[in-house]
Write a protein that holds these residues in place. Structure first.
Motif, PDB file in Angstrom:
ATOM      1  N   ASP A 132       0.841  -1.204   0.028  1.00 23.13           N
ATOM      2  CA  ASP A 132       0.010  -0.130  -0.039  1.00 23.13           C
ATOM      3  C   ASP A 132       1.020   1.157   0.060  1.00 23.13           C
ATOM      4  O   ASP A 132       0.745   2.270  -0.541  1.00 23.13           O
ATOM      5  N   SER A 133       2.053   1.108   0.592  1.00 27.33           N
ATOM      6  CA  SER A 133       2.739   2.245   0.711  1.00 27.33           C
ATOM      7  C   SER A 133       4.223   1.877   0.184  1.00 27.33           C
ATOM      8  O   SER A 133       4.688   0.650   0.113  1.00 27.33           O
ATOM      9  N   PHE A 134       5.101   2.881  -0.366  1.00 27.69           N
ATOM     10  CA  PHE A 134       6.518   2.648  -0.658  1.00 27.69           C
ATOM     11  C   PHE A 134       7.011   2.727   0.330  1.00 27.69           C
ATOM     12  O   PHE A 134       7.013   3.899   1.128  1.00 27.69           O
ATOM     13  N   VAL A 151      13.318   4.504   0.211  1.00 28.23           N
ATOM     14  CA  VAL A 151      14.160   4.475  -1.109  1.00 28.23           C
ATOM     15  C   VAL A 151      13.249   4.247  -2.254  1.00 28.23           C
ATOM     16  O   VAL A 151      13.692   4.812  -3.336  1.00 28.23           O
ATOM     17  N   GLN A 152      12.279   3.547  -2.324  1.00 27.54           N
ATOM     18  CA  GLN A 152      11.415   3.356  -3.238  1.00 27.54           C
ATOM     19  C   GLN A 152      10.620   4.476  -4.044  1.00 27.54           C
ATOM     20  O   GLN A 152      10.571   4.880  -5.086  1.00 27.54           O
ATOM     21  N   ALA A 153      10.224   5.226  -2.850  1.00 30.86           N
ATOM     22  CA  ALA A 153       9.384   6.616  -3.186  1.00 30.86           C
ATOM     23  C   ALA A 153      10.394   7.574  -3.796  1.00 30.86           C
ATOM     24  O   ALA A 153       9.950   8.450  -4.669  1.00 30.86           O
ATOM     25  N   THR A 210      20.011  -2.918   4.316  1.00 32.47           N
ATOM     26  CA  THR A 210      19.558  -4.203   4.047  1.00 32.47           C
ATOM     27  C   THR A 210      17.991  -4.045   4.447  1.00 32.47           C
ATOM     28  O   THR A 210      17.533  -3.672   5.378  1.00 32.47           O
ATOM     29  N   GLY A 211      17.252  -4.904   3.521  1.00 34.88           N
ATOM     30  CA  GLY A 211      15.759  -5.015   3.805  1.00 34.88           C
ATOM     31  C   GLY A 211      15.133  -3.523   3.470  1.00 34.88           C
ATOM     32  O   GLY A 211      13.908  -3.758   4.128  1.00 34.88           O
ATOM     33  N   SER A 212      15.646  -2.527   2.838  1.00 32.83           N
ATOM     34  CA  SER A 212      14.882  -1.302   2.737  1.00 32.83           C
ATOM     35  C   SER A 212      14.056  -1.339   1.145  1.00 32.83           C
ATOM     36  O   SER A 212      13.721  -0.162   1.084  1.00 32.83           O
ATOM     37  N   GLY A 213      14.206  -2.491   0.631  1.00 35.26           N
ATOM     38  CA  GLY A 213      13.112  -2.351  -0.479  1.00 35.26           C
ATOM     39  C   GLY A 213      13.857  -2.044  -1.815  1.00 35.26           C
ATOM     40  O   GLY A 213      13.195  -1.472  -2.552  1.00 35.26           O
ATOM     41  N   LYS A 214      14.954  -2.310  -1.962  1.00 33.60           N
ATOM     42  CA  LYS A 214      15.574  -2.033  -3.130  1.00 33.60           C
ATOM     43  C   LYS A 214      15.163  -2.792  -4.544  1.00 33.60           C
ATOM     44  O   LYS A 214      15.250  -2.020  -5.353  1.00 33.60           O
ATOM     45  N   THR A 215      14.811  -4.132  -4.204  1.00 31.34           N
ATOM     46  CA  THR A 215      14.497  -4.722  -5.214  1.00 31.34           C
ATOM     47  C   THR A 215      13.375  -4.143  -6.061  1.00 31.34           C
ATOM     48  O   THR A 215      13.282  -3.907  -7.374  1.00 31.34           O
ATOM     49  N   LEU A 216      12.285  -3.776  -5.377  1.00 35.58           N
ATOM     50  CA  LEU A 216      10.996  -3.243  -5.899  1.00 35.58           C
ATOM     51  C   LEU A 216      11.363  -1.791  -6.503  1.00 35.58           C
ATOM     52  O   LEU A 216      10.397  -1.300  -7.591  1.00 35.58           O
ATOM     53  N   ILE A 229      19.715 -12.221   0.523  1.00 34.86           N
ATOM     54  CA  ILE A 229      18.491 -13.412   0.684  1.00 34.86           C
ATOM     55  C   ILE A 229      17.264 -12.731   1.617  1.00 34.86           C
ATOM     56  O   ILE A 229      17.903 -12.212   2.738  1.00 34.86           O
ATOM     57  N   ASP A 230      16.305 -12.848   1.157  1.00 31.20           N
ATOM     58  CA  ASP A 230      15.470 -12.303   2.119  1.00 31.20           C
ATOM     59  C   ASP A 230      14.444 -13.392   2.565  1.00 31.20           C
ATOM     60  O   ASP A 230      13.512 -14.003   1.872  1.00 31.20           O
ATOM     61  N   VAL A 231      14.650 -13.865   3.879  1.00 26.94           N
ATOM     62  CA  VAL A 231      13.704 -14.674   4.316  1.00 26.94           C
ATOM     63  C   VAL A 231      12.978 -14.015   5.518  1.00 26.94           C
ATOM     64  O   VAL A 231      13.426 -13.175   6.051  1.00 26.94           O
ATOM     65  N   ALA A 253      15.513  -7.855  10.799  1.00 29.61           N
ATOM     66  CA  ALA A 253      15.116  -6.457  10.827  1.00 29.61           C
ATOM     67  C   ALA A 253      15.001  -6.051   9.571  1.00 29.61           C
ATOM     68  O   ALA A 253      15.299  -4.696   9.372  1.00 29.61           O
ATOM     69  N   ARG A 254      14.331  -6.667   8.659  1.00 30.89           N
ATOM     70  CA  ARG A 254      14.039  -6.260   7.278  1.00 30.89           C
ATOM     71  C   ARG A 254      12.607  -5.579   7.309  1.00 30.89           C
ATOM     72  O   ARG A 254      11.725  -5.892   8.034  1.00 30.89           O
ATOM     73  N   ALA A 255      12.540  -4.847   6.066  1.00 26.25           N
ATOM     74  CA  ALA A 255      11.384  -4.330   5.917  1.00 26.25           C
ATOM     75  C   ALA A 255      10.639  -3.383   7.003  1.00 26.25           C
ATOM     76  O   ALA A 255       9.481  -3.525   7.289  1.00 26.25           O
TER      77      ALA A 255
HETATM   78  N1  LIG Z   1       6.850  -1.193  -0.130  1.00 21.88           N
HETATM   79  C1  LIG Z   1       6.749  -2.272   0.819  1.00 21.88           C
HETATM   80  N2  LIG Z   1       5.931  -2.527   1.527  1.00 21.88           N
HETATM   81  C2  LIG Z   1       5.884  -3.695   1.901  1.00 21.88           C
HETATM   82  N3  LIG Z   1       7.063  -4.583   2.119  1.00 21.88           N
HETATM   83  C3  LIG Z   1       7.865  -4.221   1.421  1.00 21.88           C
HETATM   84  C4  LIG Z   1       7.833  -3.266   0.361  1.00 21.88           C
HETATM   85  N4  LIG Z   1       9.101  -3.155  -0.271  1.00 21.88           N
HETATM   86  C5  LIG Z   1       9.673  -4.379   0.045  1.00 21.88           C
HETATM   87  N5  LIG Z   1       9.164  -5.119   0.957  1.00 21.88           N
HETATM   88  C6  LIG Z   1       9.319  -6.224   1.481  1.00 21.88           C
HETATM   89  O1  LIG Z   1      10.813  -5.883   2.114  1.00 21.88           O
HETATM   90  C7  LIG Z   1      11.705  -7.057   2.154  1.00 21.88           C
HETATM   91  C8  LIG Z   1      13.043  -6.557   1.834  1.00 21.88           C
HETATM   92  O2  LIG Z   1      13.224  -6.178   0.444  1.00 21.88           O
HETATM   93  P1  LIG Z   1      14.382  -6.263  -0.493  1.00 21.88           P
HETATM   94  O3  LIG Z   1      14.719  -7.749  -0.253  1.00 21.88           O
HETATM   95  O4  LIG Z   1      14.109  -5.703  -1.716  1.00 21.88           O
HETATM   96  O5  LIG Z   1      15.461  -5.450   0.379  1.00 21.88           O
HETATM   97  P2  LIG Z   1      17.053  -5.059  -0.373  1.00 21.88           P
HETATM   98  O6  LIG Z   1      16.943  -3.506   0.322  1.00 21.88           O
HETATM   99  O7  LIG Z   1      17.114  -5.405  -1.473  1.00 21.88           O
HETATM  100  O8  LIG Z   1      17.828  -5.919   0.856  1.00 21.88           O
HETATM  101  P3  LIG Z   1      19.392  -6.403   0.689  1.00 21.88           P
HETATM  102  O9  LIG Z   1      20.148  -5.094   0.815  1.00 21.88           O
HETATM  103  O10 LIG Z   1      19.433  -7.312   1.820  1.00 21.88           O
HETATM  104  O11 LIG Z   1      19.214  -7.237  -0.685  1.00 21.88           O
HETATM  105  C9  LIG Z   1      11.147  -8.121   1.099  1.00 21.88           C
HETATM  106  O12 LIG Z   1      10.345  -8.898   1.843  1.00 21.88           O
HETATM  107  C10 LIG Z   1       9.974  -7.278   0.305  1.00 21.88           C
HETATM  108  O13 LIG Z   1       9.089  -8.012  -0.108  1.00 21.88           O
END
Ligand SMILES: Nc1ncnc2c1ncn2[C@@H]1O[C@H](COP(=O)(O)OP(=O)(O)OP(=O)(O)O)[C@@H](O)[C@H]1O
Length: 716
Positions: free
Chosen positions: A270-272, A275-277, A309-315, A619-621, A647-649
């Protein structure tokens, strides 16, 4: 005047002065003056005598009287007398004498020196003569005293100038131009001081007179050397690190396709994240003209993202790439994502599959998990008209990708629009650098078949000219992502980035007055991460792990060791101890075993996963509660990626590091150097481990038997 004559004249002078001195009642002063006069006369006589000797043919070492001469050409007795005299001299007079000694040799004296050198006397004699000169006061003439006055004037002038300059220097510290001036002045004064060493010796109180003192340096401010960073690195776009406080509703981010908005919401987004925003609109903006060059022929800027890490860079890169390619007509490889490991590539391709589902865009994963032929079939299809691409987006590991670039007919990157380098710092390492070069080379390769593609063929980037901008060009834009992106300009330069933009995370802290201060650390860790370290010795490490699992009831623990052997040994030991669902993860396992293990860990069927650094990066577990560094990491980047598995996301998590006492200082320094201060010491008392010892020893015996049986079986 001969020596006896001279002595007589001196005695006369001494008598006269004594008389007047006695009359005036200034006995001591008169005595001193008389002695000076006597010495002068003696010196005059000696100088004349030497002159005569020089003019006369050499006569050996004997004096005219046949008596053995002292080096000064006087009987030894006289030398002793002089020495005694000098010892008896009043201190004021001695000081005067010392001052005279310190004075530079006049040019006439210099000349005399050279003349002496040319007189054919032996080096030993010359040395002795020089020594003699330094012991006795020089012969002083009227010309000398005139010269002295001049020198004294010079010195006074210089002193005044020097003091003025020093004052001025002090007043103008920090000012660049004036600093230059002062250095010029110092240069000048240096030259003057070389000419007038006495002044220098006056400044540096204890400095020997024969040393050249370079003046003014102490007055100069010491400049701190600042590393030079290009502007894009020095002034990055700052992104907030706190996820929960800075969520941005997806609808508030401009330019996102409605279809994708729906897709995001269907997937629970629902929200970015911050970093995504920031990054999604930036990529979309740079691709406003689809995959062609921007207005006016401008190439899009390359983008670098350094976020925790875990800040949502993939999306942050998946969403804009899918959006840009949504309207594509012909299938070509337009986006290529390169990642260092198979598991990571698999994870990223999964996210692409989610967001391309229903679009007609094809995502192909090439990591070597399938046979080479199978992967070739997934990438290209041979038709009557030629080869056709079957992939719009390729997600690959470097090794397998270079194999396909070199060996798969029809696999072309000439239409590549986005090159995404995830875990970019690792990819810049020498090992993978060659792969990145090959990708760029393949992207600018001239196609050898004609067709509609000719219209969009690209040339290697160069200066913008009328000719280069008249035909539509496909630019190649590089997008770099990492939690530990290097800020070393030299390393980044290897990637040949075009006008790059850097997005980097900052952590801002609220002050009491309501203002915010941004913390500019080298690396940022997730906001919800708590860090602890446990000082320990080697023997207590397995017990500590068992204590955390059994007594502290830790669940969903990812435990890192420094080698696959260490992982395996620890896994066997914990298994032998019993009571914990444990598994290992390393290159010892087949890809399928690894996949299964990871799935079971994610599902919560495994409470303790003992792993090598194979799972440290990216790795995102979901819901990893604890990370335990069973072996302390050797590098800061390894530490950051390992602890970043929890401590991700925006969630919370705890990282424990077991640190041998011998490693403690180095470990803490490593963290401190990276700006990581908030790690707590968490000592565990020996008493807490005692209840586990007996069972632990039993497990060790059991393990020994298992290992022996294993060896016997493998020998048979
Ligand atoms: N906007 C969002 N809202 C909710 N969850 C999100 C959002 N964006 C990403 N996530 C979740 O956050 C988790 C971490 O995202 P991601 O793997 O992209 O992090 P990363 O920054 O690439 O981390 P790393 O540096 O460890 O690779 C994932 O499980 C993803 O589904």
């Amino acid at each position: 005047m001969t020596s006896p004559q001279c002595a007589r004249a001196a005695a006369m002078a001494l008598f006269c002065i004594r008389r007047y001195g006695e009359e005036d009642g200034q006995e001591a002063e008169a005595e001193g003056r008389a002695r000076v006069l006597l010495q002068r006369l003696q010196l005059q006589a000696r100088a004349r005598q030497q002159q005569k000797q020089r003019e006369a043919p050499p006569q050996g070492r004997e004096g005219p009287g046949g008596a053995e001469l002292s080096p000064a050409g006087q009987p030894e007795e006289g030398k002793g007398k002089r020495k005694r005299e000098s010892e008896e001299q009043p201190s004021a007079h001695r000081q005067k004498k010392r001052k005279r000694k310190l004075e530079p040799r006049s040019s006439s004296e210099e000349r005399a020196g050279t003349e002496e050198a040319a007189d054919g006397s032996s080096p030993r004699e010359k040395k002795k003569a020089n020594r003699r000169k330094s012991k006795v006061p020089r012969e002083r003439t009227e010309a000398d005293s005139e010269e002295d006055i001049k020198q004294q004037d010079n010195r006074n002038n210089f002193k005044n100038k020097f003091n003025k300059r020093r004052k001025a220097d002090e007043e103008t510290q920090g000012d660049e131009t004036e600093k230059k001036e002062s250095s010029e002045k110092d240069e000048e004064s240096k030259t003057t001081e070389e000419e007038l060493p006495l002044v220098a010796s006056g400044e540096g109180a204890n400095a020997p007179s024969n040393m050249m003192i370079l003046g003014g340096y102490d007055a100069k401010p010491v400049q701190k050397v600042q590393p030079f960073l290009p502007q894009w690195l020095a002034e990055p776009k700052r992104v907030q690190k706190r996820i929960r406080d800075n969520l941005c509703p997806v609808r508030d981010v401009p330019g996102i396709h409605p279809w994708l908005l729906k897709k995001l919401q269907r997937n629970g987004i629902d929200s970015f994240f911050p970093v995504q925003a920031e990054v999604i609109p930036a990529i979309l903006q740079s691709a406003a003209n689809g995959y062609l060059l921007g207005r006016g022929g401008y190439r899009p800027k390359d983008i670098c993202v350094s976020a925790p890490t875990g800040s949502g860079k993939t999306l942050a890169f998946v969403i804009p790439i899918v959006q840009v390619l949504l309207d594509r007509v012909v299938c070509h490889v337009r986006a290529l994502v390169v990642l260092p490991t198979k598991e990571l590539a698999q994870q990223v391709s999964k996210v692409f599959n989610i967001y391309t589902d229903g679009t007609g865009l094809k995502v192909v994963l090439i990591t070597g998990q399938k046979s080479f032929a199978k992967e070739q079939e997934m990438l290209v299809e041979k038709k009557v008209t030629g080869y056709c691409s079957l992939a719009d987006i390729v997600v690959a590991t470097p090794g397998r990708l270079t194999d396909h670039i070199n060996q798969t007919p029809g696999f072309s990157l000439t239409q590549l629009r986005f090159l995404i380098v995830d875990e970019a710092d690792r990819m810049i390492d020498d090992m993978h650098q060659n792969c990145l070069n090959q990708i760029v080379k393949a992207a600018f390769q001239r196609e050898n078949y004609s067709g509609s593609n000719m219209l969009f063929q690209r040339t290697k980037p160069g200066p913008l000219t009328a000719a280069s901008s008249c035909s539509p060009q496909i630019p190649l834009q590089k997008l770099l992502f990492s939690a530990t992106l290097t800020q070393d300009p030299e390393k980044l330069q290897q990637l040949d980035l075009f006008q790059p933009r850097l997005f980097t995370s900052v952590y801002s802290e609220k002050n009491r007055d309501g203002t915010e201060t941004e913390q500019d650390n080298k690396y940022t860790l997730p906001e919800g991460l708590s860090q602890c370290y446990v000082p320990c010795d080697l023997n207590s490490k397995p017990l500590l792990l068992l204590y955390f699992m059994l007594k502290m009831k830790f669940t969903r623990v990812l435990c890192f060791t420094n080698s696959r052997e260490a992982s395996h040994r620890l896994f066997l030991l914990v298994q032998a101890f019993g009571g914990i669902t444990v598994a290992e993860f390393s290159s010892r396992l087949t890809p399928n075993e690894r996949k299964r293990t990871m799935k079971e860990f994610e599902q919560g069927k495994i409470q303790l996963l003992i792993s090598t650094d194979a799972t440290a990066r990216g790795i995102d577990v979901k819901r990893v509660n604890y990370v335990i560094n069973y072996d302390a990491p050797q590098f800061i980047r390894t530490y950051i990626h390992r602890v970043g598995r929890t401590a991700r996301a925006g969630e919370t998590g705890v990282a424990f590091s077991l640190v041998l006492r011998i490693q403690e200082r180095r470990f803490l320094r490593m963290l401190r150097d990276a700006g990581i201060q908030d790690i707590k010491k968490h000592p565990v008392k020996g008493n807490s481990l005692k209840p586990l010892v007996q069972q632990y020893e039993g497990a060790l015996c059991k393990l020994e038997k298992t290992v022996k049986n294993y060896h016997q079986l493998s020998m048979a």
